[in-house]
Design a protein around this motif. Structure first.
Motif, PDB file in Angstrom:
ATOM      1  N   ALA A  81       6.204   1.222  -5.929  1.00  0.00           N
ATOM      2  CA  ALA A  81       5.490   0.577  -7.150  1.00  0.00           C
ATOM      3  C   ALA A  81       4.306  -0.626  -6.912  1.00  0.00           C
ATOM      4  O   ALA A  81       3.329  -0.510  -7.636  1.00  0.00           O
ATOM      5  N   LEU A  82       4.383  -0.997  -5.685  1.00  0.00           N
ATOM      6  CA  LEU A  82       3.548  -2.159  -5.441  1.00  0.00           C
ATOM      7  C   LEU A  82       1.962  -1.581  -5.329  1.00  0.00           C
ATOM      8  O   LEU A  82       1.138  -2.345  -5.887  1.00  0.00           O
ATOM      9  N   ARG A  83       1.556  -0.538  -4.956  1.00  0.00           N
ATOM     10  CA  ARG A  83       0.423   0.126  -4.939  1.00  0.00           C
ATOM     11  C   ARG A  83      -0.220   0.346  -6.297  1.00  0.00           C
ATOM     12  O   ARG A  83      -1.311  -0.011  -6.558  1.00  0.00           O
ATOM     13  N   TYR A  84       0.614   0.420  -7.391  1.00  0.00           N
ATOM     14  CA  TYR A  84       0.135   0.559  -8.670  1.00  0.00           C
ATOM     15  C   TYR A  84      -0.210  -0.654  -9.290  1.00  0.00           C
ATOM     16  O   TYR A  84      -1.079  -0.937 -10.168  1.00  0.00           O
ATOM     17  N   GLU A  85       0.844  -1.727  -8.974  1.00  0.00           N
ATOM     18  CA  GLU A  85       0.677  -3.051  -9.448  1.00  0.00           C
ATOM     19  C   GLU A  85      -0.597  -3.736  -9.056  1.00  0.00           C
ATOM     20  O   GLU A  85      -1.320  -4.306  -9.672  1.00  0.00           O
ATOM     21  N   GLN A  86      -0.501  -3.557  -7.567  1.00  0.00           N
ATOM     22  CA  GLN A  86      -1.768  -4.128  -6.823  1.00  0.00           C
ATOM     23  C   GLN A  86      -2.961  -3.539  -7.449  1.00  0.00           C
ATOM     24  O   GLN A  86      -4.296  -4.270  -7.812  1.00  0.00           O
TER      25      GLN A  86
END
Length: 459
Positions: free
Chosen positions: A99-104
């Motif tokens: 999920a982190l890459r979508y958030e960032q």
């Protein structure tokens, strides 16, 4: 006539249960909480979008066909808060890492469209024109832009990464330029308040304090509350990047803005925070040349001594002063007792009316351009008001609003297998855009709070 009246009464009694909200019982709340979790856990990756064309990083999309492949400003921020709650409850470490890459990407896509002038678009489509093309048809200093939630979104991600802000360092100057554009060109000098340049895409589209108002005239309490938190987020981010002097500057700006909001937007008469009208003629001295002895000049004896006028329009965004922590404890008590608890105004069976039905502008008809904020219930509004109630210790009221939200969305899933964009206040009937996810998923954060479980909160 009597026979007709009796028949009418009998018909009312026999009306189907779908004509009103489900009864707010512990059993119903538990059942609809489970139903919300089941659907949201299953569907949550529907908000994930891969990089491509103008969106060079993966990102989060609101859902529903109308917003299928677009990055939106405050939508992605609040969707992210909901996403982290889902991952906390139902995700693995692998899910969290994914999920982190979508958030960032939500933040980095926005900053990719940033520049030295600070202007960043409100939304970016996959086939969006370049930044240069966008600015060829608009003045960046006289146009609305990304709402002041970008630093808050970044700060939310950084805090969840245990304070690691290095992924933001290379573009931090663009984020500073963005916030400085608000401070330098969207701020009313006399009051210190932020204002919208126009009524274009303000997020609360047809809020009557801004809708069809003269350009640059709306000192919106919604905008100012967001900006106060944005400045606090900039303080945090600069601190994490070891830029202490810059952090202090943003900290001072935040305190200055809070004082301005308290001075100009709090209405002692009504016990509520309002937007203000900045559209006043300037105070100018009479011309010296051509003055005749004893000649009367208009207003010279007592020009106006105030810099704005309160807009006493009962719009939900007055509660934002509680969400942001701007209201004093005594002010919060007045807001809750006089406005939150008023069932003839904001407090509806389905949650918070976006505009009081006592206002002549009240209108709950479906509208997509602009979206309707003149009465219908929006879940992000329910959530933000809920967070303000929790912040100031109004537990019973927060519980009531959380339970109403769970019943509203749980029933929507039960009947239609999906959520909608907004709802009728009296009976919770969905109005528009089946399949809308976005900030609706914040119902899980509210449910977790009700159950005494860990809760993910926005920065």
């Amino acid at each position: 006539m009597l026979r007709f009246a009796l028949f009418a009464c009998a018909s009312l009694v026999a009306m189907p249960s779908m004509s009103r909200m489900p009864e707010r019982t512990a059993e119903n709340v538990k059942r609809y909480t489970a139903l919300c979790r089941k659907h949201i856990y299953r569907d949550m990756k529907g908000m994930y979008r891969e990089a491509g064309k103008s969106l060079v990083f993966p990102f989060l999309a609101p859902g529903s066909n109308q917003y299928l492949d677009m990055l939106w400003d405050w939508d992605s921020w609040l969707s992210n808060v909901a996403l982290r709650q889902i991952l906390l409850e139902h995700g693995t470490k692998g899910d969290s890492d994914e999920a982190l890459r979508y958030e960032q990407g939500c933040v980095l896509n926005a900053l990719h469209y940033g520049g030295m002038d600070g202007w960043i678009p409100i939304w970016i489509e996959r086939d969006a024109p370049s930044r240069e093309e966008m600015l060829s048809v608009r003045n960046p200093w006289k146009s609305n832009m990304h709402k002041p939630t970008l630093a808050q979104h970044a700060a939310f991600i950084v805090r969840n990464m245990k304070g690691d802000a290095e992924w933001l360092r290379d573009d931090f100057y663009k984020l500073q330029a963005f916030v400085d554009l608000y401070l330098n060109y969207h701020r009313h000098r006399a009051t210190g308040l932020m204002y919208w340049q126009t009524d274009e895409a303000i997020g609360v589209d047809n809020d009557p304090s801004t809708f069809y108002r003269p350009h640059g005239s709306s000192g919106s309490i919604f905008l100012n509350a967001l900006m106060y938190q944005e400045l606090r987020a900039m303080d945090y981010l600069a601190t994490r990047l070891k830029m202490e002097e810059i952090a202090r500057q943003f900290r001072r700006e935040a305190e200055t803005l809070k004082a301005s909001i308290r001075e100009h937007c709090w209405d002692k008469r009504d016990g509520f925070y309002y937007s203000v009208d900045l559209n006043l003629l300037p105070v100018e001295p009479p011309a010296v040349s051509g003055v005749k002895p004893g000649e009367l000049h208009l207003h010279v004896g007592q020009p106006r001594q105030y810099d704005c006028l309160i807009q006493r329009l009962s719009v939900w965004s007055g509660f934002m002063a509680m969400w942001a922590g701007i209201a004093t404890e005594e002010e919060a008590k007045e807001i809750v007792s006089r406005h939150y608890r008023d069932t003839l105004s904001f407090n509806a069976p389905a949650g918070i009316r976006t505009l009081s039905p006592q206002e002549k502008m009240y209108n709950v008809k479906a509208s997509g351009n602009p979206s309707s904020w003149q009465g219908p219930v929006w879940i992000n509004v329910n959530y933000l008001v809920f967070r303000g109630l929790v912040r100031y210790g109004f537990v019973a009221e927060a519980r009531e609003l959380a339970e109403k939200t769970i019943l509203l969305l749980g029933r929507d899933y039960e009947r239609f297998g999906a959520l909608h964009e907004y709802y009728l206040p009296e009976n919770g009937e969905p109005v528009l855009n089946k399949g809308f996810q976005n900030w609706n998923l914040l119902v899980l954060n509210m449910a977790a709070w009700l159950e005494g479980k860990p809760v993910v909160e926005e920065f």
